[in-house]
Write a protein that holds these residues in place. Structure first.
Motif, PDB file in Angstrom:
ATOM      1  N   PHE A 167      38.668  23.644  13.637  1.00 49.29           N
ATOM      2  CA  PHE A 167      37.507  22.848  13.574  1.00 49.29           C
ATOM      3  C   PHE A 167      36.858  22.809  12.214  1.00 49.29           C
ATOM      4  CE2 PHE A 167      37.466  24.379  17.930  1.00 49.29           C
ATOM      5  CZ  PHE A 167      36.703  23.220  18.728  1.00 49.29           C
ATOM      6  N   GLY A 168      36.103  21.655  12.014  1.00 46.84           N
ATOM      7  CA  GLY A 168      35.627  21.570  10.750  1.00 46.84           C
ATOM      8  C   GLY A 168      36.100  20.566   9.718  1.00 46.84           C
ATOM      9  N   ASN A 169      37.010  19.550  10.357  1.00 48.49           N
ATOM     10  CA  ASN A 169      37.711  18.762   9.487  1.00 48.49           C
ATOM     11  C   ASN A 169      37.641  17.216  10.175  1.00 48.49           C
ATOM     12  OD1 ASN A 169      39.865  20.307   7.864  1.00 48.49           O
ATOM     13  ND2 ASN A 169      39.740  21.425   9.809  1.00 48.49           N
ATOM     14  N   GLY A 199      33.435  16.233   9.363  1.00 46.49           N
ATOM     15  CA  GLY A 199      34.078  17.331   8.958  1.00 46.49           C
ATOM     16  C   GLY A 199      33.392  17.833   7.425  1.00 46.49           C
ATOM     17  N   PHE A 200      34.030  18.091   6.437  1.00 46.61           N
ATOM     18  CA  PHE A 200      33.850  18.133   5.129  1.00 46.61           C
ATOM     19  C   PHE A 200      33.437  17.174   4.335  1.00 46.61           C
ATOM     20  CE2 PHE A 200      38.239  19.328   5.201  1.00 46.61           C
ATOM     21  CZ  PHE A 200      38.820  17.984   4.709  1.00 46.61           C
ATOM     22  N   SER A 249      33.417  17.271  18.044  1.00 45.56           N
ATOM     23  CA  SER A 249      34.392  17.567  16.876  1.00 45.56           C
ATOM     24  C   SER A 249      35.393  16.569  16.557  1.00 45.56           C
ATOM     25  CB  SER A 249      34.891  18.988  16.937  1.00 45.56           C
ATOM     26  OG  SER A 249      34.063  19.859  17.142  1.00 45.56           O
ATOM     27  N   SER A 270      33.757  13.768  14.197  1.00 45.37           N
ATOM     28  CA  SER A 270      33.050  14.672  13.227  1.00 45.37           C
ATOM     29  C   SER A 270      33.578  14.016  11.693  1.00 45.37           C
ATOM     30  CB  SER A 270      33.164  16.169  13.230  1.00 45.37           C
ATOM     31  OG  SER A 270      32.570  16.796  11.826  1.00 45.37           O
ATOM     32  N   CYS A 328      42.564  15.015  13.904  1.00 53.21           N
ATOM     33  CA  CYS A 328      41.908  15.635  12.511  1.00 53.21           C
ATOM     34  C   CYS A 328      43.250  16.150  11.867  1.00 53.21           C
ATOM     35  CB  CYS A 328      40.881  16.768  12.662  1.00 53.21           C
ATOM     36  SG  CYS A 328      39.537  16.337  13.574  1.00 53.21           S
TER      37      CYS A 328
END
Length: 468
Positions: A154-156, A199-200, A194, A197, A149
């Motif tokens: 996390f979250g990207n 992400g956003f 993840s 993923s 990523c």
């Protein structure tokens, strides 16, 4: 002063065509027809098969021979080299642990590869081996996230999501980003899903997990007693309801939901056909090891990867866990190499003989390497030794997609501890992968929370020296 008696509902109703356009944009993006799905220059590769060896394979035992370590085995590592550097687990590892593995020069290029990887070694003249990879993260989750990523957080979005956002899908009946997993019996470890993923970004760019046996995707199969025409009619009604809901809420994620339902409908016939190996020859099955117990799982994934890129899947993500060999290094290295070497070598050979390797970029990588010093976690019993995490220097290989063949890039010191020549950061690797796909990593951005994000964050340089 301008005043308006419009309610929020009135505004959304009168401007509903805008939200319909958003839904259309997401659907078109899946097929590669949006403004985002444009290359910045002529691509060298059309597809990527990213083979991720989760856990950190030992470069010293597989790709980076260090013969000068042999006479120093068991001796304290030079203090000037490590400066009493602490390991990722907090202990100071001071004694040299030379690799017992033999390395030989392979092919016309003479690339040295470990005896543990004989089938990969046969393809040495197709491989571009980088021995000077490095990153800042010494623990699994953040290092894996950085590799995939571009950030340890996390979250990207993952690299597969970025590729599909930038280029779109070339396949109408299968997702543009597909994920296949296998393991050595210890289960999938680390950052898990993840790593694929979105992400956003909208979830339409997320990697779709694909099983190599049984139902390819759970709950995809059409229920008994429901015909295709009945299901099509139901989907049309559901699509209308979703669009109405989107008009009333403004939720752009509903467009992704509409697109996922449409893709699932098309996949009901495409996915089983993809899993049907009946037309594959016995020679091909043997090449991948799909009929042998040891290599069946990873071999099936590698064969599926070839079949996926043949059908236009843009990014295929193979994940094999776990290479986290803190103990019993020799035994577990033999286990993992025995499971993955034949299929990986077979994949390269098959792609080459089918003329697919020129357009397909294959990447084999872990999140970091292992220390040249021994680690003992389970007592001092001989054979239980392992190696700790090592982000300072590690190796990976790539092939196809416009890369130099039979090429070695970078060099580490006599212990494989520090890089001495041509360092390549993870962000450089990501920039190079995008470049080979015809994408400028500095121009591929996504607006989120008031700023433009990119895969390589604010770093990364294309490694031009490895491009043919």
């Amino acid at each position: 002063m301008f005043t308006s008696n419009f309610s929020r509902r009135d505004f959304l109703t009168r401007n509903s065509h805008g939200f319909g356009a958003m839904a259309l944009w997401h659907l078109l993006a899946q097929e590669g027809h949006t403004s985002a799905s444009q290359t910045h220059f002529n691509p060298r590769a059309k597809n990527v098969i990213f083979i991720f060896m989760m856990g950190g394979p030992s470069h010293i035992d597989l790709f980076d021979p260090k013969p000068k370590m042999a006479p120093l085995h068991g001796e304290p590592i030079p203090e000037s080299l490590v400066q009493a550097k602490k390991s990722a687990t907090g202990g100071i590892l001071e004694r040299v642990m030379a690799s017992p593995r033999k390395f030989q020069r392979q092919g016309q290029s003479g690339v040295e590869i470990s005896e543990l990887l004989p089938h990969t070694a046969k393809m040495a003249d197709e491989i571009c081996l980088i021995r000077s990879m490095h990153c800042e993260q010494s623990n699994h989750d953040p290092a894996q996230l950085l590799m995939h990523c571009g950030t340890p957080l996390f979250g990207n979005p993952s690299i597969g999501s970025w590729v599909n956002y930038g280029l779109g899908s070339a396949c109408k009946n299968l997702p543009g980003y597909m994920v296949l997993t296998s393991d050595d019996g210890h289960g999938l470890e680390g950052a898990g899903s993840s790593l694929w993923s979105s992400g956003f970004m909208p979830s339409t760019y997320r990697g779709v997990s694909f099983r190599n046996s049984g139902d390819p995707i759970l709950y995809l199969k059409r229920p008994d007693g429901i015909s295709a025409s009945t299901q099509r009619a139901r989907l049309d009604v559901l699509s209308d309801l979703n669009q109405m809901h989107q008009q009333s809420t403004g939720d752009t994620e509903i467009a992704s939901r509409i697109a996922s339902y449409e893709m699932a409908f098309r996949m009901q016939s495409a996915a089983p056909e993809l899993l049907d190996f009946s037309k594959e020859t016995a020679t091909t099955r043997t090449m991948y090891g799909v009929d042998a117990k040891k290599t069946r799982s990873f071999g099936t994934n590698c064969l599926l990867a070839r079949r996926m890129v043949e059908r236009g899947v843009r990014f295929v993500h193979l994940v094999h866990s776990t290479w986290d060999h803190h103990s019993s290094l020799d035994k577990r290295l033999e286990l993992n190499c025995g499971m993955t070497d034949l299929p990986a070598g077979g994949l390269l050979k098959d792609l080459r003989q089918r003329g697919l390797l020129d357009d397909t970029l294959v990447v084999w990588a872990g999140e970091f390497g292992r220390t040249p010093m021994g680690e003992v976690r389970r007592g001092s019993t001989a054979g239980k030794e392992g190696r700790d995490h090592h982000p300072n220097a590690f190796s990976l290989w790539m092939a196809g997609g416009g890369l130099k063949r039979g090429h070695v890039h970078g060099r580490t010191d006599d212990f494989g501890f520090n890089i001495e020549e041509n360092p390549v950061h993870v962000h450089d690797l990501q920039a190079t992968i995008l470049h080979l796909l015809g994408v400028d990593h500095e121009k591929l951005t996504y607006r989120h929370s008031g700023r433009d994000y990119r895969l390589t964050d604010v770093a990364g340089n294309v490694v031009k020296e490895i491009i043919a």
